[in-house]
Structure formats: C-alpha cells, structure tokens
Design a protein around this motif. Structure first.
Motif, mmCIF file in Angstrom:
data_model
loop_
_atom_site.group_PDB
_atom_site.id
_atom_site.type_symbol
_atom_site.label_atom_id
_atom_site.label_comp_id
_atom_site.label_asym_id
_atom_site.label_seq_id
_atom_site.Cartn_x
_atom_site.Cartn_y
_atom_site.Cartn_z
ATOM 1 N N PRO A 107 -22.410 17.748 17.937
ATOM 2 C CA PRO A 107 -23.136 18.808 17.239
ATOM 3 C C PRO A 107 -22.481 20.179 17.370
ATOM 4 O O PRO A 107 -22.602 21.012 16.464
ATOM 5 N N ALA A 108 -21.778 20.430 18.481
ATOM 6 C CA ALA A 108 -21.116 21.724 18.637
ATOM 7 C C ALA A 108 -19.992 21.880 17.629
ATOM 8 O O ALA A 108 -19.757 22.984 17.106
ATOM 9 N N HIS A 109 -19.269 20.798 17.344
ATOM 10 C CA HIS A 109 -18.236 20.867 16.312
ATOM 11 C C HIS A 109 -18.848 21.181 14.950
ATOM 12 O O HIS A 109 -18.342 22.013 14.197
ATOM 13 N N VAL A 110 -19.948 20.482 14.629
ATOM 14 C CA VAL A 110 -20.599 20.711 13.338
ATOM 15 C C VAL A 110 -21.059 22.162 13.221
ATOM 16 O O VAL A 110 -20.856 22.822 12.190
ATOM 17 N N ALA A 111 -21.676 22.675 14.271
ATOM 18 C CA ALA A 111 -22.165 24.052 14.239
ATOM 19 C C ALA A 111 -21.018 25.042 14.087
ATOM 20 O O ALA A 111 -21.107 26.012 13.318
ATOM 21 N N ALA A 112 -19.923 24.822 14.793
ATOM 22 C CA ALA A 112 -18.784 25.728 14.707
ATOM 23 C C ALA A 112 -18.144 25.687 13.330
ATOM 24 O O ALA A 112 -17.782 26.725 12.753
ATOM 25 N N ILE A 113 -17.994 24.477 12.778
ATOM 26 C CA ILE A 113 -17.399 24.333 11.454
ATOM 27 C C ILE A 113 -18.270 24.996 10.402
ATOM 28 O O ILE A 113 -17.773 25.709 9.519
ATOM 29 N N ALA A 114 -19.579 24.789 10.497
ATOM 30 C CA ALA A 114 -20.484 25.428 9.542
ATOM 31 C C ALA A 114 -20.403 26.939 9.643
ATOM 32 O O ALA A 114 -20.355 27.655 8.629
ATOM 33 N N GLN A 115 -20.376 27.449 10.868
ATOM 34 C CA GLN A 115 -20.340 28.896 11.075
ATOM 35 C C GLN A 115 -19.044 29.504 10.545
ATOM 36 O O GLN A 115 -19.054 30.524 9.845
ATOM 37 N N LEU A 116 -17.911 28.866 10.848
ATOM 38 C CA LEU A 116 -16.630 29.431 10.439
ATOM 39 C C LEU A 116 -16.436 29.328 8.931
ATOM 40 O O LEU A 116 -15.954 30.274 8.292
ATOM 41 N N THR A 117 -16.804 28.189 8.323
ATOM 42 C CA THR A 117 -16.623 28.041 6.874
ATOM 43 C C THR A 117 -17.546 28.980 6.102
ATOM 44 O O THR A 117 -17.135 29.564 5.092
ATOM 45 N N ALA A 118 -18.773 29.145 6.578
ATOM 46 C CA ALA A 118 -19.678 30.087 5.918
ATOM 47 C C ALA A 118 -19.145 31.513 6.029
ATOM 48 O O ALA A 118 -19.189 32.287 5.059
#
Length: 321
Positions: A276-287
């Motif tokens: 989940p930390a990867h998903v959260a980081a990817i979502a945050q950076l791409t947004a």
C-alpha cells in the motif's frame, strides 16, 4: 513509510464513482462501458483516461479495476474515466469471432478516441458532473498493455503485422501521459517464451512519441516472459522517446506496482507485490506531476518529489530530460 505519504486508508477529499456509462459504438461487438470517478466538488476539472491491463481477472482488467489509483486521483482533483476494452476477460466470449483478439491494440486506442469525441455525453450521463470537466487538460494513463495503449495515443507508431500499414493514433487532445509498467522496444529484444503474443509491438517506434509523459517502473519488474532485458525494458519509453519525459523508478516494486490494479488483489499477493505504501506514493507523485503540468499547483511536483525520493526513506528515484 515516509511521513509525506498519505495513509492507504485515507484520501484527502470525498469522491463520487459512477458506472456504467454506456456508449454505443457502431461496429463494436459490445457497448463501450465506462466508470467515472470524480471529486465531489470543484469545476474545470482535469481529465485522466485510464486504460487497464490484460490480466487474468474478470473485473480488475475492466472499468471495475484500478480503484486504488482512480480514487486517489479523484481526491486530488481529477476526473478519471475508465473504459472496459475488448481485451478484458469479461468480454472473452467475443474473442473467437472478433478480429484483433486478444490484444485488440487498435480497438483500445479507438475506445479512448470515442470517449473524447463524446465527452459531452459522458459528462451529462454522470449525476452532479455536468459542466465540471476541462476540455483543455486531458491526460492518458495506462498500466501494462494499457501502457501500450497510452504510448500509441501519445504518438508511438506501430506497423500492423497483418497489413504492413504504419499506424498512428496520435491524439492531439491528450496533453500528458502516465505510463505504468508500459512495454519497451520490440524487434529481436522480444525473445521470451510469450513474445509471439506481442506481435504488433515488435515494430513499435518510440521516435514519434514526443508528447510529455511520466514513466513509472518497478525495479523488480522482470519481463522474462517477453524479453531478457530485465526491468530496464520498462524504461524504454523514457530513453527512446523524444520530448519532455520523466522516469520514476519505484524501489522494490514489481509489475503491479504495489497493487494499483485493485485492493487486496490475489495477483498482488501471489507476486509478492502488494504494498500500500507504493500505491500511495505512486498516486501522490503522479497526481502532483499532472497538477503541476496542468498549472493547478506549480509547486506540487517539487514538493512530492522531494518528500518521496530523497532521504533514507526514499520510495524511488526520479530523473527527467
């Protein structure tokens, strides 16, 4: 987990999700169905067209997948539109009688163009959304085979293996791209046991993919079934395409990038790629990337990049050209 990453269980703003939006397309063997996920409030909202991958699940590779990333993007102020392509296992009963199966690489790109052509209709079909979409700030995103769909909409060209025709689906209404674990070069590089399934992509030409894009790749994503290049194969859209490109390499992530395709998905657990930390980081950076590129928050990219890719708790590394 670095403190700057949003908790996996908490988004920053309420969202609305609506499905199915049904578009009848002449000649398509099934209606084009969509899910639309949007912020509960706000106007002049940027749009992300999200193309699913070609997995074995009936639901994750459809409009009903990718909620971990779609909901986070919507909470960050984007309207996310997800079609179910003909390559979805959900529509597998059509494959024997429909040209282009099972990849449907042409139909996938055409689905996205149909959505853009009928964006007014989509907007009016979703309660509380009418009049809230931007027509200027449109991005395409895709995971795996969906990444290949995004590549061709951003300008990559393919020589059709059946006709010899050089095909371009460059879509000028799309201003930005996000490529998640998207395929790399073709030719003799495709030497793995499943390489024959990638026939259309043997001739992919990245030299024409000049539109800006953020390429996201896991450093543990080994495409040995297609090529012996290792995880670097997924960096090709960054290195081989011209124009403004950024590469985000996620430490320890595999092909599912922590589970962007679905919550608690069996595929993620089987591949030891549920994070989940990867998903959260990817979502945050791409947004943050898209918010900065679309002029919604000029400092968003630098803040997210600094918080997620520096220091002892860095989630990954970023390079740009």
């Amino acid at each position: 987990m670095p403190a700057s990453i949003t908790s996996p269980a908490r988004d920053t703003a309420p969202t609305l999700s609506y499905s199915p939006v049904v578009l009848r397309v002449p000649g398509r063997p099934a209606d084009l169905t969509l899910r639309v996920t949007a912020p509960a409030t706000g106007d002049d909202l940027p749009v992300i067209l999200l193309s699913h991958g070609h997995g074995g699940s009936l639901s994750l590779s459809s409009e009903d997948g990718y909620m971990p990333i779609a909901q986070r993007w919507a909470s960050a102020g984007f309207v996310v539109i997800q079609p179910t392509h003909l390559s979805s296992r959900r529509l597998g009963h059509l494959w024997e009688t429909t040209p282009g199966a099972p990849l449907f690489w042409r139909s996938r790109a055409e689905d996205m163009i149909h959505i853009l052509d009928r964006l007014d209709e989509v907007e009016k079909s979703v309660p509380l959304l009418d009049g809230r979409l931007s027509r200027e700030d449109i991005a395409v995103a895709g995971h795996s085979l969906g990444g290949a769909t995004a590549e061709v909409l951003l300008g990559a060209e393919i020589t059709d293996p059946d006709t010899g025709e050089r095909v371009s689906y460059l879509e000028p209404r799309i201003k930005e791209g996000i490529l998640f674990a998207a395929p790399g070069r073709g030719g003799d590089t495709l030497n793995g046991p499943m390489a024959d399934q990638m026939r259309p992509f043997r001739t992919v030409d990245f030299s024409t993919m000049a539109q800006p894009a953020l390429v996201v790749a896991g450093d543990q994503d080994d495409p040995r079934h297609f090529t012996d290049m290792g995880p670097a194969w997924y960096h090709d859209p960054y290195h081989l395409a011209p124009g403004a490109k950024t590469l985000f390499t996620v430490f320890g992530a595999g092909h599912l990038l922590g589970g962007i395709q679905g919550y608690d998905a069996a595929e993620s657990a089987q591949l030891s790629d549920e994070n989940p930390a990867h998903v959260a980081a990817i979502a945050q950076l791409t947004a943050a990337y898209l918010r900065a590129r679309f002029g919604r928050d000029e400092g968003a990219w630098q803040r997210a990049r600094s918080g997620l890719t520096t220091g002892p708790d860095a989630v990954g590394r970023v390079e740009s050209k």
